[in-house]
Design a protein around this motif. Structure first.
Motif: not given
Length: 325
Positions: A52-57, A80-88, A96-100
């Motif tokens: 799962v990827s998230l494209y905003r906070d 699994y979760l990936k956080r992908r804000p603009r500043e990813a 990295r532990d927060v983003v992925a």
């Protein structure tokens, strides 16, 4: 009455139609954001394991509700979760532990697994970072390539884990040279080749700056029948900073110099704000700078089955195939 999030996720997966029962392809997209009724969210599946990827906070409450709904909708062994804000890109280096997160958001840890695309095997590492080993929007382009390279030489730029290289070799290419700035992903690419019973020559997996190597190849007069250029939208190496919107003509010029007369340049870009027409203009500008005449022969992109788009959410990937004289 509004449809529940769980139901929307279940319905999005069901819309993948024939892909769900295709024994030769187990890697595709289950959810593609707004066109599937779930804005700012994508879900890629690899042998039944969703990423799962998230494209905003998302707030913690929103995130947990989404993960709970996904767990209920699909009942996978792991999630699994990936956080992908603009500043990813920046966050990936410092947090990295927060983003992925390496740990799964739900279920059991899975260090690696094998997924299939059109019968070819690829190593997937869901805990490896933002990119887990295979970009699924390129499936149609890889399928096209498979039928076009028998007996030909292929240069695979920005090769990542060498999926194009694996497909080209399977399609009967005479030689494939893979170039990427990271030795780690090239090693991964060699692993993918071996998974498919393909011979591995270390000289064809080159770690270094793509612009530097294109200059070296041109200087030596080395040319290829097909050159694939699939750069990240933004990248920084020790010697270059690349932005697709600004620098694609420079890349197309350098790549065109190593295409044989009558050969093809496969130019790819995943920068969403760049329209297909503008992208084609940038590529044509670059090939003209190299003194080459370019004829567009194909415009490719992601499969509409698992990458549905809408006027508000157009497809991000653009692929232009040009024949150069």
């Amino acid at each position: 009455m509004s449809t529940s999030l769980t139901e929307r996720l279940r319905e999005a997966r069901a819309r993948r139609g024939a892909l769900l029962s295709d024994a030769h392809t187990t890697a595709f997209r289950w959810v593609n954001g707004a066109p599937d009724g779930v804005p700012d969210v994508t879900v890629d599946t690899f042998a039944g394991l969703p990423v799962v990827s998230l494209y905003r906070d998302f707030s913690r409450e929103e995130e947990q509700a989404l993960l709970d709904a996904a767990w209920e909708a699909w009942a996978p062994r792991s999630l699994y979760l990936k956080r992908r804000p603009r500043e990813a890109r920046v966050l990936a280096n410092v947090a990295r532990d927060v983003v992925a997160p390496e740990a799964p958001a739900r279920g059991e840890p899975v260090e690696s697994l094998e997924a299939l695309e059109n019968g070819l095997r690829f190593r997937i590492r869901p805990a490896q970072g933002l990119s887990v080993g295979l970009y699924l929007d390129m499936r149609e382009t890889r399928a096209w390539l498979h039928g076009e390279v028998k007996g030909l030489t292929v240069l695979n730029l920005f090769s990542y884990t060498c999926a194009f290289g694996v497909v080209a070799t399977a399609g009967g290419a005479k030689r494939v040279l893979n170039i990427d700035s990271s030795r780690r992903v090239l090693d991964w690419g060699e692993e993918n080749a071996r998974l498919n019973g393909q011979p591995v020559d270390r000289y064809d997996y080159v770690a270094g700056d793509v612009f530097d190597w294109l200059g070296r190849l041109a200087k030596k007069g080395e040319t290829f029948d097909v050159v694939i250029s699939d750069p990240p939208s933004f990248s920084t190496t020790r010697s270059t900073r690349f932005s697709a919107a600004r620098d694609y003509p420079q890349l197309a010029e350098a790549a065109a110099r190593v295409v044989v007369p009558g050969g093809r340049l496969v130019a790819c870009c995943n920068l969403a704000p760049l329209t297909p027409r503008r992208f084609e203009a940038l590529v044509m500008e670059g090939t003209a700078r190299a003194g080459r005449t370019a004829r567009p022969v194909a415009a490719l992109g992601p499969s509409a089955v698992d990458f549905p788009s809408s006027p508000e959410a157009p497809a991000g990937l653009k692929v232009q195939v040009l024949q150069l004289r």
